[in-house]
Design a protein around this motif. Structure first.
Motif, PDB file in Angstrom:
ATOM      1  N   ASN A 278       0.820  -1.199   0.000  1.00 52.62           N
ATOM      2  CA  ASN A 278       0.000   0.000   0.000  1.00 52.62           C
ATOM      3  C   ASN A 278       0.864   1.264   0.000  1.00 52.62           C
ATOM      4  O   ASN A 278       0.791   2.106   0.884  1.00 52.62           O
ATOM      5  CB  ASN A 278      -0.950   0.003   1.201  1.00 52.62           C
TER       6      ASN A 278
ATOM      7  N   SER B  15     -10.349  -1.500   2.252  1.00 53.10           N
ATOM      8  CA  SER B  15      -9.911  -0.918   3.513  1.00 53.10           C
ATOM      9  C   SER B  15      -9.717  -2.007   4.545  1.00 53.10           C
ATOM     10  O   SER B  15     -10.651  -2.728   4.881  1.00 53.10           O
ATOM     11  CB  SER B  15     -10.933   0.082   4.046  1.00 53.10           C
TER      12      SER B  15
ATOM     13  N   GLN C 275      -5.673   5.998   8.956  1.00 47.92           N
ATOM     14  CA  GLN C 275      -5.126   5.128   7.913  1.00 47.92           C
ATOM     15  C   GLN C 275      -6.093   5.037   6.733  1.00 47.92           C
ATOM     16  O   GLN C 275      -5.677   5.035   5.583  1.00 47.92           O
ATOM     17  CB  GLN C 275      -4.862   3.729   8.465  1.00 47.92           C
TER      18      GLN C 275
ATOM     19  N   LYS D 259      -5.089   6.271   2.931  1.00 50.75           N
ATOM     20  CA  LYS D 259      -5.053   5.139   2.005  1.00 50.75           C
ATOM     21  C   LYS D 259      -5.954   5.407   0.797  1.00 50.75           C
ATOM     22  O   LYS D 259      -5.542   5.213  -0.343  1.00 50.75           O
ATOM     23  CB  LYS D 259      -5.496   3.860   2.724  1.00 50.75           C
TER      24      LYS D 259
ATOM     25  N   SER E   5      -4.645   6.154  -3.047  1.00 53.50           N
ATOM     26  CA  SER E   5      -5.069   5.072  -3.948  1.00 53.50           C
ATOM     27  C   SER E   5      -5.895   5.608  -5.113  1.00 53.50           C
ATOM     28  O   SER E   5      -5.668   5.236  -6.266  1.00 53.50           O
ATOM     29  CB  SER E   5      -5.875   4.019  -3.192  1.00 53.50           C
TER      30      SER E   5
END
Length: 170
Positions: free
Chosen positions: A83, A108, A115, A119, A123
């Motif tokens: 990630n 997720s 986070q 993320k 992404s």
């Protein structure tokens, strides 16, 4: 899982406790996890839906090949050590080239809210770049995707292909 028509989600390739002093933060990665174990599961239980993600970048090509061979396997996300933007980009590019939009680009597994926020932010940006490059190749070859097709692909990559996978009759 077969009796209740439930999927089995697998996160493959963690090496637990390589630094026990760090407790949960001390986990590492198996450089080459055994993809054959996943293939055997998919083959032995063809009516069970398997969702899989691999922790090592080294397993990503094998995961795509397996997903193209087993209709009861759905690949998802860039988990943990994968990630990071550079790996999300290369993994997503590989998956699009091999599987089209028949995978879930990101998921997720965040344990804390902050986070989840970072993320998804990085992404989405990386996946947008990958799609832009793929659509540019199509345009150069003479085919122009419509807005509807682009939206369809985005929906599929962010959950639609998972939903289709779950509805599929095995």
């Amino acid at each position: 899982c077969e009796e209740r028509d439930l999927p089995l989600a697998l996160k493959i390739g963690a090496h637990r406790g390589i630094n026990a002093k760090l407790r949960q933060a001390g986990d590492g990665v198996v450089a080459f996890a055994d993809g054959n174990a996943l293939a055997r599961l998919c083959s032995r239980f063809p009516k069970v839906r398997f969702l899989a993600t691999f922790l090592s970048v080294n397993n990503q090509h094998e995961a795509c090949v397996l997903a193209s061979k087993f209709r009861n396997l759905h690949i998802y996300g860039c988990w943990w050590y994968c990630n990071v933007p550079s790996l999300i980009e290369s993994i997503t590019t590989l998956r699009v080239e091999m599987l089209g939009t028949s995978f879930t680009a990101q998921h997720s597994d965040a344990r804390v809210l902050d986070q989840l926020v970072y993320k998804w932010a990085h992404s989405r940006a990386v996946i947008a770049r990958v799609l832009s490059k793929e659509y540019s190749k199509m345009i150069e070859s003479g085919w122009s995707p419509t807005r509807r097709e682009v939206r369809r692909d985005i929906v599929r990559l962010f959950g639609g292909s998972y939903e289709e996978f779950m509805k599929k009759s095995l």
